[in-house]
Design a protein around this motif. Sequence first.
Motif, mmCIF file in Angstrom:
data_model
loop_
_atom_site.group_PDB
_atom_site.id
_atom_site.type_symbol
_atom_site.label_atom_id
_atom_site.label_comp_id
_atom_site.label_asym_id
_atom_site.label_seq_id
_atom_site.Cartn_x
_atom_site.Cartn_y
_atom_site.Cartn_z
ATOM 1 N N ARG A 1 0.693 -1.255 -0.077
ATOM 2 C CA ARG A 1 -0.035 0.013 0.016
ATOM 3 C C ARG A 1 1.003 1.216 0.049
ATOM 4 O O ARG A 1 0.490 2.420 0.061
ATOM 5 N N THR A 2 2.158 1.232 -0.082
ATOM 6 C CA THR A 2 3.011 2.120 0.108
ATOM 7 C C THR A 2 2.731 3.175 -1.243
ATOM 8 O O THR A 2 2.789 2.806 -2.564
ATOM 9 N N LEU A 3 2.524 4.242 -0.827
ATOM 10 C CA LEU A 3 1.878 5.413 -1.818
ATOM 11 C C LEU A 3 3.314 5.806 -2.663
ATOM 12 O O LEU A 3 4.521 5.992 -2.373
ATOM 13 N N ARG B 1 -4.301 9.382 1.456
ATOM 14 C CA ARG B 1 -4.041 8.281 2.210
ATOM 15 C C ARG B 1 -4.493 6.994 1.775
ATOM 16 O O ARG B 1 -3.829 6.191 1.809
ATOM 17 N N ASP B 2 -5.619 6.862 1.130
ATOM 18 C CA ASP B 2 -6.185 5.669 0.267
ATOM 19 C C ASP B 2 -5.378 5.286 -0.774
ATOM 20 O O ASP B 2 -5.588 4.120 -1.492
ATOM 21 N N GLY B 3 -4.686 6.267 -1.291
ATOM 22 C CA GLY B 3 -4.047 5.947 -2.807
ATOM 23 C C GLY B 3 -4.713 6.243 -4.013
ATOM 24 O O GLY B 3 -4.545 5.655 -4.994
ATOM 25 N N ARG B 4 -5.914 6.845 -3.902
ATOM 26 C CA ARG B 4 -6.777 7.485 -5.009
ATOM 27 C C ARG B 4 -6.147 8.408 -5.837
ATOM 28 O O ARG B 4 -6.781 9.601 -5.759
ATOM 29 N N PHE B 5 -4.999 8.340 -6.332
ATOM 30 C CA PHE B 5 -4.397 9.434 -7.032
ATOM 31 C C PHE B 5 -3.344 8.644 -8.034
ATOM 32 O O PHE B 5 -3.089 7.730 -7.738
ATOM 33 N N TYR B 6 -2.955 9.386 -8.909
ATOM 34 C CA TYR B 6 -1.697 9.150 -9.599
ATOM 35 C C TYR B 6 -0.581 9.971 -9.747
ATOM 36 O O TYR B 6 -1.219 11.471 -9.497
ATOM 37 N N SER B 7 0.433 9.818 -10.164
ATOM 38 C CA SER B 7 1.454 10.910 -10.107
ATOM 39 C C SER B 7 2.215 10.870 -11.567
ATOM 40 O O SER B 7 2.151 9.963 -12.395
ATOM 41 N N THR B 8 2.225 12.051 -11.897
ATOM 42 C CA THR B 8 2.645 11.958 -13.536
ATOM 43 C C THR B 8 3.731 13.467 -13.447
ATOM 44 O O THR B 8 3.593 14.423 -12.956
ATOM 45 N N CYS B 9 4.806 13.262 -14.713
ATOM 46 C CA CYS B 9 5.142 14.166 -15.062
ATOM 47 C C CYS B 9 4.844 14.748 -16.528
ATOM 48 O O CYS B 9 5.208 15.665 -17.382
ATOM 49 N N GLY B 10 3.302 14.496 -16.915
ATOM 50 C CA GLY B 10 2.968 15.209 -18.050
ATOM 51 C C GLY B 10 1.594 14.299 -18.589
ATOM 52 O O GLY B 10 0.742 14.907 -18.548
ATOM 53 N N ILE C 1 14.009 29.860 -7.365
ATOM 54 C CA ILE C 1 15.148 30.925 -7.073
ATOM 55 C C ILE C 1 16.152 30.572 -8.580
ATOM 56 O O ILE C 1 15.961 29.470 -9.067
ATOM 57 N N PRO C 2 16.939 31.595 -8.507
ATOM 58 C CA PRO C 2 17.924 31.318 -9.880
ATOM 59 C C PRO C 2 18.379 30.091 -9.986
ATOM 60 O O PRO C 2 18.620 29.518 -10.777
ATOM 61 N N GLU C 3 19.062 29.645 -8.679
ATOM 62 C CA GLU C 3 19.653 28.127 -8.487
ATOM 63 C C GLU C 3 18.731 27.141 -9.069
ATOM 64 O O GLU C 3 19.105 25.997 -9.640
ATOM 65 N N HIS C 4 17.702 27.152 -8.636
ATOM 66 C CA HIS C 4 16.384 25.863 -8.778
ATOM 67 C C HIS C 4 15.364 26.529 -9.562
ATOM 68 O O HIS C 4 14.393 26.727 -8.594
ATOM 69 N N PRO C 5 15.270 26.960 -10.623
ATOM 70 C CA PRO C 5 14.145 27.397 -11.310
ATOM 71 C C PRO C 5 12.861 26.856 -11.564
ATOM 72 O O PRO C 5 11.874 27.389 -11.592
ATOM 73 N N GLY C 6 12.869 25.315 -11.481
ATOM 74 C CA GLY C 6 11.940 24.541 -12.132
ATOM 75 C C GLY C 6 10.733 24.546 -11.209
ATOM 76 O O GLY C 6 10.729 24.468 -10.104
ATOM 77 N N TRP C 7 9.629 24.320 -11.807
ATOM 78 C CA TRP C 7 8.185 23.999 -11.134
ATOM 79 C C TRP C 7 7.299 23.437 -12.230
ATOM 80 O O TRP C 7 7.685 23.627 -13.525
ATOM 81 N N ASN C 8 6.012 23.185 -11.715
ATOM 82 C CA ASN C 8 5.058 22.497 -12.654
ATOM 83 C C ASN C 8 5.690 21.154 -13.587
ATOM 84 O O ASN C 8 5.527 21.182 -14.635
ATOM 85 N N GLY C 9 6.680 20.407 -12.918
ATOM 86 C CA GLY C 9 7.182 19.369 -13.763
ATOM 87 C C GLY C 9 6.852 18.074 -13.207
ATOM 88 O O GLY C 9 7.114 16.866 -13.898
ATOM 89 N N ALA C 10 6.070 17.984 -12.202
ATOM 90 C CA ALA C 10 5.744 16.742 -11.551
ATOM 91 C C ALA C 10 4.817 17.137 -10.613
ATOM 92 O O ALA C 10 4.723 17.855 -9.929
ATOM 93 N N TRP C 11 3.560 16.234 -10.621
ATOM 94 C CA TRP C 11 2.346 16.583 -9.976
ATOM 95 C C TRP C 11 1.568 15.279 -9.299
ATOM 96 O O TRP C 11 1.805 14.459 -10.104
ATOM 97 N N VAL C 12 0.625 15.320 -8.618
ATOM 98 C CA VAL C 12 -0.458 14.366 -8.502
ATOM 99 C C VAL C 12 -1.741 14.778 -8.792
ATOM 100 O O VAL C 12 -2.083 15.938 -8.795
ATOM 101 N N MET C 13 -2.673 13.776 -9.399
ATOM 102 C CA MET C 13 -3.905 13.945 -9.737
ATOM 103 C C MET C 13 -4.807 13.089 -8.826
ATOM 104 O O MET C 13 -4.777 11.891 -8.870
ATOM 105 N N VAL C 14 -5.499 13.644 -7.947
ATOM 106 C CA VAL C 14 -6.249 13.183 -6.932
ATOM 107 C C VAL C 14 -7.789 12.920 -6.987
ATOM 108 O O VAL C 14 -8.366 13.808 -7.605
ATOM 109 N N ASN C 15 -8.008 11.794 -7.069
ATOM 110 C CA ASN C 15 -9.533 11.372 -7.216
ATOM 111 C C ASN C 15 -10.470 11.556 -6.124
ATOM 112 O O ASN C 15 -10.371 10.401 -5.111
ATOM 113 N N ALA C 16 -10.865 12.603 -5.689
ATOM 114 C CA ALA C 16 -11.590 12.819 -4.454
ATOM 115 C C ALA C 16 -12.920 13.509 -4.709
ATOM 116 O O ALA C 16 -13.365 13.788 -5.845
ATOM 117 N N ALA C 17 -13.816 13.511 -3.725
ATOM 118 C CA ALA C 17 -15.160 13.842 -3.844
ATOM 119 C C ALA C 17 -15.215 15.450 -3.777
ATOM 120 O O ALA C 17 -16.092 15.903 -4.500
#
Length: 289
Positions: A166-168, A206-215, A178-194
């Motif tokens: 069950r580990t997520l 907690r229940d694992g009702r999501f997936y993780s994605t880079c695109g 910041i200038p040294e680490h500019p990246g964002w919106n490169g990986a996220w979760v899509m959560v299936n919630a009410a």
Amino acid sequence: MTSARYRLGDRWFKGNTHIHSTVSDGGKTFAQLERMYAAKGYDFLFRTDHWHASDVRAGAQGGKLLWMDGIELDGQDQTGAAFHIIGLGTFRGIDRAAGLEKGIEAIRAQGGLLIMAHPFWMANTPDDVRRWRFDGVEVYNHICQWMNGKGDGLVHWHVALAQNPRTLALAVDDAHIIPEHPGWNGAWVMVNAAACAPEAILEALRDGRFYSTCGPELKSIECRDGKVLVQTSPVRFIRLVGPATHGRCVGAFHGKLMTGATFDVPSDWPFAYLEVEDSHGRRAWTNAL
Ligand SMILES: [Zn+2]
Ligand SMILES: [Zn+2]
């Protein structure tokens, strides 16, 4: 196989579980982050500044997206192994001076989710994974990938899955912007919630009702009669991944892109999850089905 994880019907919400602001070493204020992420279609963000247990109820919510509480800890455990750990939830009494293990105890005692952050980047070992029985592992960390190509946590996740199926699995930005680490919106979760509300989002995570994605987008995931059916945005590969050498794969290096697949899920695999990969090499992962 039946699945309580990916039942159909609820809505999908886009979020990120690892972000830094000017409260610690990030470059943007919460208001700036909210504008930026909302413009990219995000519904919620966790505040995970270093050693700062956030309290979103104490501040004004801007209304563009939902803010959730969290924290990032770092330090060594009794074996001398170094960790970064994300706690998702609202916490009190976490103090850097008390050290990492006290922080972990506080997250657990207060019902938070304990996530192993960027384990490849930390040079964490399989024993490090097993010792703390994390609720989740970051399978992709966008900033660590950018810094030295060590954003993956898939091997560490497999170690955790062998201990607890069950580990997520979480894909995250760890955005500092910041200038040294500019990246964002490169990986996220899509959560299936009410609903996009704190309790519903945390419960679905907690229940694992999501997936993780880079695109890639998983439009539906359905488990029934020993099969899994998935529909996706156009991708090059769709894989059903099991332990060790076990797996199924459809797709081709030089074929047409696909938007779905069906697999028989062997009942003797201790766990199985889906991985898809698009024509840019960007991947997405379900939790174990
Ligand atoms: Zn970190
Ligand atoms: Zn971080």
